[in-house]
Design a protein around this motif. Sequence first.
Motif, PDB file in Angstrom:
ATOM      1  N   LEU A 104      13.779  -1.897  17.508  1.00 22.08           N
ATOM      2  CA  LEU A 104      12.406  -1.953  17.995  1.00 22.08           C
ATOM      3  C   LEU A 104      11.433  -1.777  16.837  1.00 22.08           C
ATOM      4  O   LEU A 104      11.761  -1.183  15.803  1.00 22.08           O
ATOM      5  N   ALA A 105      10.247  -2.316  17.044  1.00 21.47           N
ATOM      6  CA  ALA A 105       9.147  -2.068  16.094  1.00 21.47           C
ATOM      7  C   ALA A 105       8.309  -0.915  16.648  1.00 21.47           C
ATOM      8  O   ALA A 105       7.934  -0.923  17.817  1.00 21.47           O
ATOM      9  N   ILE A 106       8.047   0.063  15.799  1.00 16.09           N
ATOM     10  CA  ILE A 106       7.285   1.243  16.201  1.00 16.09           C
ATOM     11  C   ILE A 106       5.933   1.235  15.488  1.00 16.09           C
ATOM     12  O   ILE A 106       5.873   1.089  14.256  1.00 16.09           O
ATOM     13  N   MET A 107       4.871   1.367  16.256  1.00 17.24           N
ATOM     14  CA  MET A 107       3.514   1.435  15.690  1.00 17.24           C
ATOM     15  C   MET A 107       2.954   2.841  15.936  1.00 17.24           C
ATOM     16  O   MET A 107       2.876   3.302  17.077  1.00 17.24           O
ATOM     17  N   ALA A 108       2.576   3.522  14.857  1.00 16.05           N
ATOM     18  CA  ALA A 108       1.941   4.848  14.948  1.00 16.05           C
ATOM     19  C   ALA A 108       0.497   4.703  14.493  1.00 16.05           C
ATOM     20  O   ALA A 108       0.217   4.095  13.458  1.00 16.05           O
ATOM     21  N   ALA A 109      -0.425   5.237  15.276  1.00 19.90           N
ATOM     22  CA  ALA A 109      -1.847   5.114  14.954  1.00 19.90           C
ATOM     23  C   ALA A 109      -2.561   6.412  15.281  1.00 19.90           C
ATOM     24  O   ALA A 109      -2.228   7.088  16.259  1.00 19.90           O
ATOM     25  N   ASP A 110      -3.500   6.766  14.418  1.00 23.35           N
ATOM     26  CA  ASP A 110      -4.400   7.875  14.755  1.00 23.35           C
ATOM     27  C   ASP A 110      -5.749   7.643  14.106  1.00 23.35           C
ATOM     28  O   ASP A 110      -5.919   6.744  13.282  1.00 23.35           O
TER      29      ASP A 110
ATOM     30  N   GLU B  69       1.682   5.587   8.612  1.00 24.07           N
ATOM     31  CA  GLU B  69       0.322   5.739   9.169  1.00 24.07           C
ATOM     32  C   GLU B  69      -0.479   6.758   8.359  1.00 24.07           C
ATOM     33  O   GLU B  69      -1.672   6.578   8.112  1.00 24.07           O
ATOM     34  N   ALA B  70       0.171   7.810   7.900  1.00 25.03           N
ATOM     35  CA  ALA B  70      -0.530   8.874   7.170  1.00 25.03           C
ATOM     36  C   ALA B  70      -1.068   8.405   5.830  1.00 25.03           C
ATOM     37  O   ALA B  70      -2.081   8.928   5.336  1.00 25.03           O
ATOM     38  N   ILE B  71      -0.416   7.396   5.205  1.00 21.10           N
ATOM     39  CA  ILE B  71      -0.890   6.930   3.900  1.00 21.10           C
ATOM     40  C   ILE B  71      -1.775   5.687   4.016  1.00 21.10           C
ATOM     41  O   ILE B  71      -2.283   5.186   3.005  1.00 21.10           O
ATOM     42  N   ALA B  72      -1.946   5.189   5.240  1.00 18.84           N
ATOM     43  CA  ALA B  72      -2.823   4.026   5.424  1.00 18.84           C
ATOM     44  C   ALA B  72      -4.275   4.441   5.245  1.00 18.84           C
ATOM     45  O   ALA B  72      -4.659   5.594   5.484  1.00 18.84           O
ATOM     46  N   GLU B  73      -5.103   3.497   4.822  1.00 12.92           N
ATOM     47  CA  GLU B  73      -6.532   3.745   4.684  1.00 12.92           C
ATOM     48  C   GLU B  73      -7.196   3.708   6.066  1.00 12.92           C
ATOM     49  O   GLU B  73      -6.698   3.031   6.973  1.00 12.92           O
ATOM     50  N   PRO B  74      -8.312   4.424   6.230  1.00 13.25           N
ATOM     51  CA  PRO B  74      -9.059   4.317   7.497  1.00 13.25           C
ATOM     52  C   PRO B  74      -9.430   2.853   7.760  1.00 13.25           C
ATOM     53  O   PRO B  74     -10.022   2.187   6.907  1.00 13.25           O
ATOM     54  N   GLY B  75      -9.049   2.361   8.922  1.00 12.81           N
ATOM     55  CA  GLY B  75      -9.295   0.964   9.239  1.00 12.81           C
ATOM     56  C   GLY B  75      -8.223   0.035   8.692  1.00 12.81           C
ATOM     57  O   GLY B  75      -8.343  -1.182   8.808  1.00 12.81           O
TER      58      GLY B  75
END
Length: 407
Positions: free
Chosen positions: A239-245, A354-360
């Motif tokens: 499965l592909a898992i998408m985490a977002a906050d 998700e934690a290292i992604a930039e806002p947006g």
Amino acid sequence: MFKPSVNTLFGRARSEFRQSASVIIAAVIFITLAAVAASFYISQRERQAQQSIAHTIGNERHLSQLQSLLQDAEIGQRGFLLTNDRSYLEPYEVATRAVTGTLDALSEGVSDNSRQDGNVAVLRSMIAQKLSELRQSIARQSEGDNSGALAIMRTGQGKMLMDGVRETLKTMRAAEGRKLAERVSEARSADRRMEMVVFVLALVTAVFAILAIRSTTRRARSAELTRDELLSRLDRRLLAIMAADIAGYSKLMEGDETATLARLQMVRDLIDPIIESHAGTIVTTAGDSVLAAFSSALSAIDCALEIQREMANAHSASHDTERLLFRIGINVGDVVVQNGDVFGDTVNVAARLEAIAEPGGICISRTVRDHVRKQRTLIFDDLGFKQMKNIAQPVSAFRVREHPSQG
């Protein structure tokens, strides 16, 4: 496979939610309008009752003033007859000037009480005769005819007229007292009606609140059962898992908790349908975070891109400090489903990305990039290998951007 089940079950849950929400909203609107209408009507009645009470009290004041003025006029007349000193006429002159206006005010004040019409006519006649008797005696005294002035007094007509005035005033006071009692009773009734309306509305509101809570609980259980039903079918699979906050959510909550929660709800209303439209299943939510599962990496990346586009459009006119920006991480791999939740390194890596992604922004693993790069025209910025907490091997990470030609 997975997509038909998601659409069917989520469609059913959404339909139930909309029906419940419609009933609750209609009930709230009805209660609010009923409360406003009832409060306005009863407050108007109460205001009228209070004005009527004040009006009746004003009539009683006019009655007292009228008696006091006649007494002042009589005292001034007697003082002048006894001393022949015109300074004693000052109370008489002040009183006679004020009597007519006070009598007219009284007549107008009691015009709402038909039982007072005859009393006013009698009072006006006796006051006119009393003032005439006073003027005649003062005129005789002014001409030097003291015996003639005293003779007018000795006839007893003045005393008889004054006694008649007092009796009429007493009768009018009694009538106004009864009227005042009626109006006080009306005011108290208005207060009791207001209390009853408030009680009934509070009771109705409490009933609908209980119904709303029960409805919300049922929807939550239905959503949980739907999620469990879907995820139980996944068992153990790729499965592909998408985490977002939301970036900086805690700081936003400290600044304005109410406004942030309201904007968060609008964001959820925006992104939840997007996840559903891409055949995604929302596994868990906690505050500002969302964890969703997809049957393919392509569905997950398409969903993430659409979410970021819609978020950017939705906040295009907002001030920088008011924007809610998602950070999204995506990974694909083998997951374990247990008690309606997903576990494994695949899930943990998605959360770390998700934690290292930039806002947006969107951050993905190399595995996701390999799945989608031939099927989508995207830009993948290589972030190198990242050592992540509780992940044994470094993860090759990429930042995803849409190609300018797609903007």
